[in-house]
Design a protein around this motif. Structure first.
Motif, mmCIF file in Angstrom:
data_model
loop_
_atom_site.group_PDB
_atom_site.id
_atom_site.type_symbol
_atom_site.label_atom_id
_atom_site.label_comp_id
_atom_site.label_asym_id
_atom_site.label_seq_id
_atom_site.Cartn_x
_atom_site.Cartn_y
_atom_site.Cartn_z
ATOM 1 N N CYS A 70 8.524 -50.998 19.052
ATOM 2 C CA CYS A 70 9.699 -51.840 18.787
ATOM 3 C C CYS A 70 10.860 -51.003 18.237
ATOM 4 C CB CYS A 70 9.380 -52.950 17.781
ATOM 5 S SG CYS A 70 8.101 -54.082 18.350
ATOM 6 N N THR A 71 10.549 -49.931 17.517
ATOM 7 C CA THR A 71 11.606 -49.067 16.987
ATOM 8 C C THR A 71 12.259 -48.299 18.129
ATOM 9 O OG1 THR A 71 10.319 -48.813 14.963
ATOM 10 C CG2 THR A 71 12.096 -47.246 15.306
ATOM 11 N N ILE A 72 11.418 -47.736 19.009
ATOM 12 C CA ILE A 72 11.953 -47.010 20.173
ATOM 13 C C ILE A 72 12.830 -47.950 21.000
ATOM 14 C CG2 ILE A 72 11.334 -45.791 22.311
ATOM 15 C CD1 ILE A 72 8.658 -45.048 20.923
ATOM 16 N N ASP A 73 12.283 -49.106 21.327
ATOM 17 C CA ASP A 73 13.043 -50.099 22.094
ATOM 18 C C ASP A 73 14.369 -50.424 21.414
ATOM 19 O OD1 ASP A 73 11.150 -50.330 24.055
ATOM 20 O OD2 ASP A 73 10.428 -52.320 23.478
ATOM 21 N N TYR B 201 25.039 -33.683 19.808
ATOM 22 C CA TYR B 201 24.444 -33.496 21.136
ATOM 23 C C TYR B 201 25.143 -34.338 22.204
ATOM 24 C CZ TYR B 201 20.706 -31.087 18.702
ATOM 25 O OH TYR B 201 20.005 -30.205 17.939
ATOM 26 N N CYS B 202 25.292 -35.653 21.943
ATOM 27 C CA CYS B 202 25.784 -36.525 23.004
ATOM 28 C C CYS B 202 27.192 -37.049 22.765
ATOM 29 C CB CYS B 202 24.824 -37.700 23.199
ATOM 30 S SG CYS B 202 24.835 -38.849 21.804
ATOM 31 N N ASP C 256 24.700 -36.296 11.540
ATOM 32 C CA ASP C 256 24.986 -35.185 12.438
ATOM 33 C C ASP C 256 24.526 -35.510 13.846
ATOM 34 O OD1 ASP C 256 26.279 -33.111 11.328
ATOM 35 O OD2 ASP C 256 24.533 -31.765 11.192
ATOM 36 N N VAL C 257 23.302 -36.077 13.884
ATOM 37 C CA VAL C 257 22.634 -36.352 15.147
ATOM 38 C C VAL C 257 22.357 -37.853 15.216
ATOM 39 C CG1 VAL C 257 20.539 -35.875 16.495
ATOM 40 C CG2 VAL C 257 21.528 -34.079 15.055
ATOM 41 N N CYS C 258 22.645 -38.469 16.371
ATOM 42 C CA CYS C 258 22.414 -39.913 16.468
ATOM 43 C C CYS C 258 20.915 -40.184 16.611
ATOM 44 C CB CYS C 258 23.186 -40.499 17.644
ATOM 45 S SG CYS C 258 22.487 -40.076 19.246
ATOM 46 N N ARG C 259 20.529 -41.435 16.414
ATOM 47 C CA ARG C 259 19.103 -41.765 16.412
ATOM 48 C C ARG C 259 18.473 -41.619 17.793
ATOM 49 N NH1 ARG C 259 16.858 -46.656 13.205
ATOM 50 N NH2 ARG C 259 14.981 -45.392 13.476
ATOM 51 N N LEU D 193 15.270 -39.186 18.521
ATOM 52 C CA LEU D 193 14.033 -39.601 19.194
ATOM 53 C C LEU D 193 13.743 -38.715 20.399
ATOM 54 C CD1 LEU D 193 13.946 -43.523 19.367
ATOM 55 C CD2 LEU D 193 12.430 -42.012 18.070
ATOM 56 N N MET D 194 14.783 -38.484 21.222
ATOM 57 C CA MET D 194 14.601 -37.700 22.445
ATOM 58 C C MET D 194 14.140 -36.282 22.113
ATOM 59 S SD MET D 194 15.211 -39.672 24.992
ATOM 60 C CE MET D 194 16.104 -41.165 25.486
#
Lengths: 338, 338
Positions: free
Chosen positions: B150-153, B297-298, B305-308, B312-313
């Motif tokens: 559910c967190t990944i989703d 990164y994106c 600094d880095v989005c969630r 994850l990726m």
């Protein structure tokens, strides 16, 4: 069968499993860890300073007795700042289940008082307010106003502590609130949508609020369960009679909810207190706190026009009796002239 | 036996007992009251303005379908501001229990789409991210990193909505969150000591945050139970298959706790949402919100600094694959040049 050894010392068999850290502790390491936590709390938040005159509020329960024991012991061991005066007091609410009466062994307080040189005194609602909690309850209930006995006790007790503090010249009042109490308070304030009340939360609340004696809670990072074990093994009497009012107190239900949540999230109580502390900081940092005013009846500090004590007394039809008595305490002048 | 009559109209027999108000309502008055609440929420918080291009996020559950039905109906009845464009979209997460697949009758969405002139489109994680939720889960789990499905989703879906919003030129995205969802969110944020997250709560969050499409939640003052009844009697399909991941989702336990608390305090869900809203206001009024930055990164907006998503990726070992795909969406340029 192999007996598991203490995670900390590795030398003695473990007697206690601390869910929040996963440690298995022997009593020795458990007790030292509890004492360390209390001393660290006192130092980190500067709860006690040189020359403080601290009143310990004794309800008769294990928490306040453990607090009295620990503060006495710490002072004796030279762990507190210099010239700290300790006093202890109880409040007799004046109904059959007053915390004072629940305390089966007041002789234990007397023993601590002598052993650690902490003068102890009992005050009654009757002498402070001219009426008992039962008088207030009967006055309200006879008018069809439903107020929980714990609410009446709570409102009057908070005021009583302030009056006693001024009488004794206390610089701070120490209460036995533990981690469980504090976590429940955060949850209760959230559930009752009481953002303002968080201004009163935090490790050292009410400081710098004119007319209020600051409260300190040295046990607020110790779990209730650990205090109970500490008390049991240090000869501190555990309450024998549960107050019958407790079952309809909203905290009672929350106690079980928190215990259930703790199984999945062993740090949930710490987490709740940390949330409350951040919010307390935010509420005072941002000066969202309503500046204090003086109650138009009794002159005591309040956030509104009328303080909660006078509100209760008025509703209970006890206002005249209360104010007449209150004047004899000569606190109104003290307050108005400050 | 006397059949109790509707408290509101007094003419029809009551079918529903509303715990929060004590009213007994006939279906007619219940449904009108629900529609009134949604329309009042939209107007009071100015959720929809003239010329808005609104994307309705369809999970396939009763809430989002009811939302699509109501917004279509309101626009047809002339109850929304002028020139409001409505679109609907679903996101297929790419695992066997994707919300999209749980929706047994996608033909119903098609029917609403035609009846109310709301174009509908399905997007997949695969086409948006180059990988499915299952790919991410397998990547993480194979490295021993336990992240709940559910967190990944949730993390990917929030980003997906933003990407879709930019693709379609949406001014707002409407989601089907109901009162129960919102109350659970408040409680979860409190229990996880996440004060900052409240900046994202409130009736109209994320507005004026560069790069984010504002979200609106028109159903947030309607209890889940009432939406279910409304849906059932309006031919809106109720989910037939419960997602198996739900049992280990922390919200699942809170659902039952809230239901139990509601018996003693029928307004507890409203109270929690009001608390969350006050805190949301405080957090944004006081500018305690961390100013948004761009993910290194994106380039998507993030508080760190880095989005969630990239976090994850990266952990799942899918960073290269993801970024290569992400570039083809040409969103990085859109974001960087804004």
């Amino acid at each position: 069968m192999d007996v598991p050894m203490c995670t900390r010392c590795g030398r003695r068999p473990a007697n206690y499993y601390r869910v929040s850290s996963g440690e298995k502790l022997c009593f020795n390491c458990l007790f030292r860890s509890i004492e360390d936590t209390v001393i660290k709390t006192i130092r980190r938040y500067r709860l006690i300073n040189e020359g403080d005159k601290i009143g310990i509020a004794i309800s008769g329960g294990k928490d306040s007795l453990t607090l009295m024991y620990l503060l006495g012991k710490f002072r004796k061991q030279g762990k507190l700042p210099k010239n700290v005066e300790l006093m202890a007091f109880s409040i007799n609410e004046g109904h059959p289940y007053s915390c004072f009466y629940r305390m089966a062994r007041s002789d234990y307080v007397q023993k601590l008082s002598e052993e650690y040189d902490i003068p102890y005194k009992v005050y009654t609602f009757k002498e402070l307010f001219g009426v008992t909690a039962t008088d207030v309850a009967h006055g309200l209930w006879s008018k069809g106003i439903n107020v929980h006995m714990c609410t009446i006790d709570g409102v009057l007790r908070r005021r009583a502590m302030n009056i006693i503090g001024h009488k004794l010249g206390l610089t701070k009042i120490a209460t036995g609130h533990n981690l469980d109490d504090e976590a429940q308070t955060v949850l209760l304030n959230v559930l009752s949508n009481d953002l303002d009340r968080f201004a009163w939360f935090g490790p050292k609340p009410e400081i710098d609020r004119e007319g209020f004696i600051p409260r300190i809670k040295p046990l607020r990072f110790v779990r209730e369960e650990e205090i109970a074990i500490y008390a049991h093994y240090h000869g501190i009497p555990l309450m024998e009679l549960e107050c019958p009012f407790v079952y309809s107190n909203p905290r009672y239900e929350l106690k079980f909810t928190l215990a259930r949540w703790e199984r999945d999230n062993p740090n949930i109580k710490y987490s709740l207190v940390a949330f409350g502390d951040s919010l307390a900081k935010l509420m005072s940092d941002k000066a969202v706190r309503t500046p204090l005013r003086k109650c138009k009846y009794c002159g005591q500090p309040t956030s509104g026009d009328v303080c909660r004590v006078c509100e209760l007394m008025r509703k209970a039809g006890l206002m005249e009796k209360y104010l007449a008595h209150f004047k004899t305490l000569k606190l109104m002048d003290t307050q108005s002239s400050s």
